[in-house]
Design a protein around this motif. Structure first.
Motif, PDB file in Angstrom:
ATOM      1  N   PRO A   1      17.704 -50.285  -1.582  1.00  0.00           N
ATOM      2  CA  PRO A   1      17.964 -51.654  -2.023  1.00  0.00           C
ATOM      3  C   PRO A   1      16.724 -52.270  -2.657  1.00  0.00           C
ATOM      4  CG  PRO A   1      17.856 -51.537   0.371  1.00  0.00           C
ATOM      5  CD  PRO A   1      17.770 -50.133  -0.146  1.00  0.00           C
ATOM      6  N   VAL A   2      16.957 -52.989  -3.721  1.00  0.00           N
ATOM      7  CA  VAL A   2      15.866 -53.648  -4.423  1.00  0.00           C
ATOM      8  C   VAL A   2      15.676 -55.028  -3.803  1.00  0.00           C
ATOM      9  CG1 VAL A   2      15.096 -54.543  -6.650  1.00  0.00           C
ATOM     10  CG2 VAL A   2      16.400 -52.412  -6.543  1.00  0.00           C
ATOM     11  N   THR A   3      14.457 -55.313  -3.389  1.00  0.00           N
ATOM     12  CA  THR A   3      14.156 -56.624  -2.838  1.00  0.00           C
ATOM     13  C   THR A   3      13.782 -57.538  -3.994  1.00  0.00           C
ATOM     14  OG1 THR A   3      13.378 -55.624  -0.795  1.00  0.00           O
ATOM     15  CG2 THR A   3      12.716 -57.886  -1.206  1.00  0.00           C
ATOM     16  N   ARG A   4      14.502 -58.664  -4.074  1.00  0.00           N
ATOM     17  CA  ARG A   4      14.245 -59.609  -5.158  1.00  0.00           C
ATOM     18  C   ARG A   4      13.565 -60.852  -4.591  1.00  0.00           C
ATOM     19  NH1 ARG A   4      19.278 -57.353  -6.592  1.00  0.00           N
ATOM     20  NH2 ARG A   4      20.447 -58.948  -5.523  1.00  0.00           N
ATOM     21  N   VAL A   5      12.287 -60.951  -4.876  1.00  0.00           N
ATOM     22  CA  VAL A   5      11.501 -62.103  -4.440  1.00  0.00           C
ATOM     23  C   VAL A   5      10.666 -62.544  -5.632  1.00  0.00           C
ATOM     24  CG1 VAL A   5       9.745 -62.951  -2.855  1.00  0.00           C
ATOM     25  CG2 VAL A   5      11.365 -61.232  -2.084  1.00  0.00           C
ATOM     26  N   GLY A   6      11.085 -63.608  -6.266  1.00  0.00           N
ATOM     27  CA  GLY A   6      10.326 -64.151  -7.385  1.00  0.00           C
ATOM     28  C   GLY A   6       9.667 -65.459  -6.978  1.00  0.00           C
ATOM     29  N   GLU A   7       8.877 -65.983  -7.892  1.00  0.00           N
ATOM     30  CA  GLU A   7       8.196 -67.254  -7.612  1.00  0.00           C
ATOM     31  C   GLU A   7       9.213 -68.369  -7.382  1.00  0.00           C
ATOM     32  OE1 GLU A   7       5.249 -69.427  -6.431  1.00  0.00           O
ATOM     33  OE2 GLU A   7       4.966 -67.343  -7.004  1.00  0.00           O
ATOM     34  N   ASN A   8      10.308 -68.338  -8.126  1.00  0.00           N
ATOM     35  CA  ASN A   8      11.361 -69.339  -7.965  1.00  0.00           C
ATOM     36  C   ASN A   8      11.965 -69.273  -6.563  1.00  0.00           C
ATOM     37  OD1 ASN A   8      13.213 -71.372  -8.773  1.00  0.00           O
ATOM     38  ND2 ASN A   8      14.743 -69.800  -9.194  1.00  0.00           N
ATOM     39  N   ALA A   9      12.205 -68.048  -6.069  1.00  0.00           N
ATOM     40  CA  ALA A   9      12.770 -67.878  -4.727  1.00  0.00           C
ATOM     41  C   ALA A   9      11.802 -68.404  -3.663  1.00  0.00           C
ATOM     42  CB  ALA A   9      13.090 -66.407  -4.474  1.00  0.00           C
ATOM     43  N   LEU A  10      10.516 -68.149  -3.849  1.00  0.00           N
ATOM     44  CA  LEU A  10       9.522 -68.630  -2.886  1.00  0.00           C
ATOM     45  C   LEU A  10       9.442 -70.157  -2.896  1.00  0.00           C
ATOM     46  CD1 LEU A  10       6.735 -65.947  -3.379  1.00  0.00           C
ATOM     47  CD2 LEU A  10       8.279 -66.191  -1.431  1.00  0.00           C
ATOM     48  N   GLN A  11       9.596 -70.760  -4.077  1.00  0.00           N
ATOM     49  CA  GLN A  11       9.613 -72.225  -4.152  1.00  0.00           C
ATOM     50  C   GLN A  11      10.828 -72.790  -3.428  1.00  0.00           C
ATOM     51  OE1 GLN A  11       9.420 -72.973  -8.354  1.00  0.00           O
ATOM     52  NE2 GLN A  11       7.199 -72.649  -8.467  1.00  0.00           N
ATOM     53  N   LYS A  12      11.983 -72.136  -3.595  1.00  0.00           N
ATOM     54  CA  LYS A  12      13.191 -72.570  -2.892  1.00  0.00           C
ATOM     55  C   LYS A  12      13.013 -72.436  -1.382  1.00  0.00           C
ATOM     56  CE  LYS A  12      16.541 -71.627  -6.530  1.00  0.00           C
ATOM     57  NZ  LYS A  12      17.721 -70.859  -6.935  1.00  0.00           N
ATOM     58  N   LEU A  13      12.357 -71.357  -0.963  1.00  0.00           N
ATOM     59  CA  LEU A  13      12.100 -71.163   0.463  1.00  0.00           C
ATOM     60  C   LEU A  13      11.176 -72.256   0.996  1.00  0.00           C
ATOM     61  CD1 LEU A  13      12.247 -69.511   3.095  1.00  0.00           C
ATOM     62  CD2 LEU A  13      10.237 -68.278   2.269  1.00  0.00           C
ATOM     63  N   ASP A  14      10.123 -72.570   0.245  1.00  0.00           N
ATOM     64  CA  ASP A  14       9.205 -73.629   0.673  1.00  0.00           C
ATOM     65  C   ASP A  14       9.937 -74.967   0.810  1.00  0.00           C
ATOM     66  OD1 ASP A  14       7.135 -71.799   0.738  1.00  0.00           O
ATOM     67  OD2 ASP A  14       6.343 -72.349  -1.230  1.00  0.00           O
ATOM     68  N   ALA A  15      10.859 -75.235  -0.121  1.00  0.00           N
ATOM     69  CA  ALA A  15      11.655 -76.467  -0.050  1.00  0.00           C
ATOM     70  C   ALA A  15      12.565 -76.456   1.186  1.00  0.00           C
ATOM     71  CB  ALA A  15      12.482 -76.641  -1.326  1.00  0.00           C
ATOM     72  N   LEU A  16      13.131 -75.281   1.510  1.00  0.00           N
ATOM     73  CA  LEU A  16      13.976 -75.149   2.694  1.00  0.00           C
ATOM     74  C   LEU A  16      13.154 -75.406   3.965  1.00  0.00           C
ATOM     75  CD1 LEU A  16      16.587 -74.290   4.214  1.00  0.00           C
ATOM     76  CD2 LEU A  16      15.774 -71.928   4.004  1.00  0.00           C
ATOM     77  N   ILE A  17      11.951 -74.857   4.022  1.00  0.00           N
ATOM     78  CA  ILE A  17      11.084 -75.061   5.182  1.00  0.00           C
ATOM     79  C   ILE A  17      10.749 -76.547   5.322  1.00  0.00           C
ATOM     80  CG2 ILE A  17       8.787 -74.597   6.141  1.00  0.00           C
ATOM     81  CD1 ILE A  17       9.029 -71.773   4.800  1.00  0.00           C
ATOM     82  N   GLU A  18      10.423 -77.198   4.208  1.00  0.00           N
ATOM     83  CA  GLU A  18      10.134 -78.641   4.228  1.00  0.00           C
ATOM     84  C   GLU A  18      11.350 -79.418   4.721  1.00  0.00           C
ATOM     85  OE1 GLU A  18       8.511 -80.247   0.580  1.00  0.00           O
ATOM     86  OE2 GLU A  18       7.222 -78.487   0.350  1.00  0.00           O
ATOM     87  N   ARG A  19      12.526 -79.026   4.251  1.00  0.00           N
ATOM     88  CA  ARG A  19      13.759 -79.716   4.663  1.00  0.00           C
ATOM     89  C   ARG A  19      13.957 -79.588   6.170  1.00  0.00           C
ATOM     90  NH1 ARG A  19      20.078 -78.147   3.261  1.00  0.00           N
ATOM     91  NH2 ARG A  19      20.947 -79.867   4.442  1.00  0.00           N
ATOM     92  N   MET A  20      13.793 -78.376   6.705  1.00  0.00           N
ATOM     93  CA  MET A  20      13.981 -78.187   8.148  1.00  0.00           C
ATOM     94  C   MET A  20      12.933 -78.945   8.957  1.00  0.00           C
ATOM     95  SD  MET A  20      15.396 -74.319   8.801  1.00  0.00           S
ATOM     96  CE  MET A  20      14.121 -73.416   7.960  1.00  0.00           C
TER      97      MET A  20
END
Length: 195
Positions: free
Chosen positions: A39-58
């Motif tokens: 399986p190809v792991t897809r982690v781009g800068e956009n995905a990391l930004q979305k993750l950071d926003a999710l962490i901030e939200r929680m």
């Protein structure tokens, strides 16, 4: 084919046979099959930004105690005997809104997104929407996948931040093995204190 055992009865013959098939490595060498794709792991800068926003939200969301979550669930539970028709329809519409359409309606299923960080973050965000509305705990599978992806990508601090934020909300109210696995992982990674 190899004959393992046979028995001749009065009206039938019973044969136990074993199919002789070489191991997977040998089958690949013989050209009978190909190795499964990794399986190809897809982690781009956009995905990391979305993750950071999710962490901030929680981190910004107030944590619900188990009693508060239960009360919110009770308020949103459909009582087909006591509730009037309008209330039932409203609650059914809210339940429908809580479904994770991005995955459930996808013909490819959830496995195709196992290593797609952006998709996992989107699904967890949808679960948080339902948590805020109805007090229903989100499915922990997707949160676990986020932790696994971050671990594979050596994003140690982000994984700790995510696990700490997630455990703040769901370590006490989540029921089931995957919730326990996430709490255990968070303790192992140092995201929350060990008991």
């Amino acid at each position: 084919m190899e004959l393992k055992k046979c028995r001749i009865g009065e009206v039938d013959v019973i044969l136990n046979c074993a199919g002789l098939w070489p191991p997977a490595k040998q089958r690949r060498e013989m050209g009978l099959e190909t190795a499964p794709l990794k399986p190809v792991t897809r982690v781009g800068e956009n995905a990391l930004q979305k993750l950071d926003a999710l962490i901030e939200r929680m981190n910004a969301m107030p944590a619900l105690a188990a009693k508060e979550a239960a009360a919110r669930q009770k308020t949103n539970r459909i009582d087909f005997i006591e509730d009037d028709e309008a209330t039932i329809q409203r609650k059914l519409a809210e339940l429908e809104a809580d479904r994770s359409l991005s995955v459930l309606e996808d013909p490819g299923g959830i496995k195709q997104y196992d290593n797609d960080l952006a998709k996992q973050v989107e699904i967890v965000n949808e679960g948080l929407d339902g948590w805020e509305r109805s007090g229903m705990t989100p499915t922990p599978y997707y949160s676990y996948r986020i932790a696994v992806i971050l671990s594979k990508e050596k994003e140690v601090e982000r994984e700790k931040d995510f696990l700490a934020a997630w455990c703040r909300h769901f370590s006490e109210v989540g029921v089931g093995q995957r919730y326990a696995d996430l709490v255990k992982r968070a303790r192992k990674k140092g995201a929350i204190p060990k008991v």
